[in-house]
Write an enzyme that holds these catalytic residues in place. Sequence first.
Site: not given
Ligand code: GRF
Length: 197
Positions: A6-8, A84-85, A103, A135, A139, A168
């Site tokens: 969940g860092s993003n 992750m789906r 990504h 889409d 990716d 990111e």
């Molecule tokens: C990130 O590297 C993102 O690009 C990919 O999955 C990872 C998720 O990391 N889709 P986080 O859970 O946001 O830390």
Amino acid sequence: MLSGRGSNFLALQRDSLRPDAPYRLELVFSDQEEAPGLAHARRLGLPTHTANPRQFPGKAAYERSLIALFREQRIDLVCLAGYMRIVGAELLAAFPQRLLNIHPALLPSFPGLHAQRQALEYGVRISGCTVHLVDAGTDSGPIVAQAAVPVLDGDTEETLSIRILEQEHLLYPQALRRICRGDWRVEDRRVLPDRAT
Ligand code: GRF
């Protein structure tokens, strides 16, 4: 929508609190009850929801339940952040051009899992990250924004991943702001400025 760390999500959440942010995070969804990102969301007092796809008769039924939830919460736009789906047809149709993903590679190179490892194994000198509209492929949607990250001689999957992740966290909020401003259109896969709006 997230499945892990969940860092993003946290980067988006931090940006959303800035006075000039054109978006708010209304709901954090995870398909993994134990996702650390979900714990962060709870700690921050954000509404959260989890659903286990295996408890539905199929992907369509699972996604229909999400669509109902998102509509109830008046969600305008869905950001995948380590979800992750593969997004199915139902969710895609419910949020046309309103689903974003990040990504950790310069697409169209190295889609799918372990993008940073793929980049290292291929031997590219520059990798990076991509925010794109989702889409039906993996990716493969129109690219909203990209940031380049050099691959260093001594890089391991871990060190490269860390440097890409830093980018990111800058790129996703920036790309989301652009999408929220709405002054864009997609033409032949390209996300272009739309001066008409
Ligand atoms: C990130 O590297 C993102 O690009 C990919 O999955 C990872 C998720 O990391 N889709 P986080 O859970 O946001 O830390």
